[in-house]
Design an enzyme around this catalytic site. Structure first.
Site, short mmCIF file in Angstrom:
data_model
loop_
_atom_site.label_atom_id
_atom_site.label_comp_id
_atom_site.label_asym_id
_atom_site.label_seq_id
_atom_site.Cartn_x
_atom_site.Cartn_y
_atom_site.Cartn_z
N CYS A 59 -1.02 6.75 -13.94
CA CYS A 59 -0.92 5.28 -13.95
C CYS A 59 -0.55 4.69 -15.30
CB CYS A 59 -2.24 4.67 -13.49
SG CYS A 59 -2.52 4.93 -11.75
N GLU B 57 -9.06 8.29 -11.03
CA GLU B 57 -9.17 9.64 -10.51
C GLU B 57 -10.51 10.22 -10.97
OE1 GLU B 57 -5.77 12.12 -11.13
OE2 GLU B 57 -4.41 10.48 -10.66
N GLU C 111 -4.80 -1.38 -5.99
CA GLU C 111 -6.03 -0.60 -6.15
C GLU C 111 -6.32 -0.43 -7.63
OE1 GLU C 111 -5.97 2.58 -7.53
OE2 GLU C 111 -3.80 2.63 -7.76
N VAL D 75 -3.66 7.69 -3.64
CA VAL D 75 -4.16 6.34 -3.32
C VAL D 75 -4.36 6.18 -1.81
CG1 VAL D 75 -3.54 3.88 -3.32
CG2 VAL D 75 -3.14 5.27 -5.36
#
Ligand code: UDX
Length: 435
Positions: free
Chosen positions: A263, A155, A151, A11
């Site tokens: 995530c 990916e 954010e 990130v």
């Protein structure tokens, strides 16, 4: 504007590179000296399409620098981003905030003039407030505001997602901080990206809720795929039909072997924990997690079933082991459940992944790595598509069948048309489709 990005992980690095592209001066700080050295040599430690060029251009332009030395960067910063890791804590599924709080202590020591400090990593609701409390108690004399700016990068398309966001979310209750954040994202506002100011708690929770909702869509369609098989329907037709309804939307309705990555599994788990603690359990999301965990095992068993009920002494070619294409990330990838399951049941597993080997070698012991898809299929009894890398779409299925010892293909991403596969002589299995 001077920006300090703490954490040159995924990130941090992507955000820092994109912000420097806007023309801001970004000092990227990481504790890992070897990572910093390689970044300074222009070597990018992660695989993300387009990141090398972006970094190279901005390093050469003097807009981005890398260092382990936090002090000078904080002193001159108008804005400090916290982009350190928040891994899942072993045992309780909660986000581990030790890296965040140790960075906060270091920041406190160097604050100089009004500084906006903002979380970028996904952090539990209430973390921004707690960061503020800690900073105040260490440096009651200092002038700062703490924001939350989660954010939403995927990916593999992170740079595009950063440059063309659906929204920019800023949690803040400080007017001066809002002015700084508005200025920071001005280049994106010019492209019509909506900048939303909300409370810090709303921003923090929205990030978890967004990921949990997307995970829910995936678990939903995965269960519908199973039902389609039982009822003779086609999940792709069903997904397309329901996706046309604007209230549902057609994204994130691709059935597969279960979601993975850095995530969804972590954030779903942390949100479940937060909700339980708040005595407001999210029973739907708890079920999403269970469905996903069981899905990965069920897909291993499905391969076994396709191999005539046993994989013992069979050679299984696995094409794709990363959690999705266009990344080298293996975190929580379905392959980490499916490959060991096949090995335990006596299979010999050969693997090809365009980017997965570097991390995969350690995580998948006992497999044989191949340098391309065709050599993985050589002599295989069963070929499995586990990650939908584009290069697999172009495979000549007749040649695959020729190279194999057996003829079974299990396509867990529905990359191929059944007619195409069967006319190549393959016994083709996919998900949620009857053929
Ligand atoms: C996700 C979110 O999309 C992003 O907004 C957030 O900031 C980080 O988490 P990422 O983990 O990079 O991004 O991958 P994503 O493309 O969302 O896919 C996650 C997983 O879901 C992958 O394992 C993928 O294969 C799976 N998936 C996705 C499906 O199985 N079906 C789908 O329809 C979509």
């Amino acid at each position: 504007m001077n920006i300090c990005m703490i954490g040159a992980g995924y990130v941090g690095l992507v955000s820092a590179a994109c912000l420097s592209e806007f023309g801001w001066k970004v000092a990227c700080i990481d504790k890992d000296a070897s990572r910093v050295e390689s970044l300074n040599r222009g070597e990018v430690p992660i695989y993300e399409p387009g990141l090398d060029d972006l970094l190279k251009r901005n390093i050469e332009g003097g807009r981005i620098t890398f260092s382990t030395d936090l002090g000078p960067a904080i002193k001159s910063a108008d804005l400090v981003f916290l982009a350190v890791g928040t891994p899942m804590r072993r045992g309780d599924g909660y986000a581990d905030l030790s890296y965040v709080y140790s960075a906060v202590e270091e920041i406190a020591a160097h604050l100089d003039g009004f500084t906006v400090i903002t979380t970028k990593s996904t952090v539990p609701v209430g973390t921004s407030r707690e960061i503020e409390r800690r900073l105040r108690s260490i440096r009651p004399d200092s002038d700062f505001a703490v924001c939350s700016n989660p954010e939403f990068l995927r990916e593999g398309s992170a740079i595009r997602d950063f440059m063309h966001p659906d929204r920019i979310l800023v949690g803040s209750d400080d007017e001066r901080a809002k002015v700084v954040m508005e200025r920071l994202y001005q280049p994106l506002a010019l492209r019509d990206a909506p900048l939303m100011f909300v409370t810090r708690e709303s921003a923090e929770l929205a990030k978890y809720a967004a990921n949990a909702f997307l995970a829910l869509k995936i678990s939903f369609i995965n269960e519908v795929a199973d039902l389609c098989e039982d009822l003779g329907a086609d999940v792709q037709e069903v997904a397309k039909a329901i996706g046309k309804d604007g209230r549902i939307g057609d994204k994130f309705l691709h059935p597969g072997p279960g979601y993975g990555g850095s995530c969804f599994p972590k954030d779903v788990s942390a949100l479940i924990r937060t909700a339980r603690e708040a005595r407001s359990p999210l029973s739907i999301i708890e079920q999403v997690q269970t469905v996903n965990d069981e899905r990965k095992i069920a897909m291993g068993m499905r391969i076994e079933k396709a191999a005539n009920g046993s994989v013992r002494d069979k050679r299984i070619a696995i094409l794709g082991v990363t959690f999705k294409p266009n990344t080298d990330d293996m975190r929580e990838a379905p392959s980490l459940t499916i490959v060991p399951l096949l090995q335990e049941r006596g299979a010999t597993v050969v693997v090809y992944d365009p980017q997965g080997r570097a991390h995969g070698e350690e995580l998948l012991p006992g497999v044989t790595w191949c340098s391309d898809a065709m050599s993985a299929c050589e002599g295989a009894d069963v070929a499995v598509i586990l990650t939908e890398w584009n290069e697999f779409r172009a495979l000549n299925l007749s040649a695959v069948k020729e190279a194999m010892r057996g003829d079974v293909m299990v396509d867990l991403r529905n990359v191929f048309q059944a007619s195409e596969a069967t006319s190549s002589g393959l016994e083709y299995h996919s998900i949620g489709r009857v053929h």
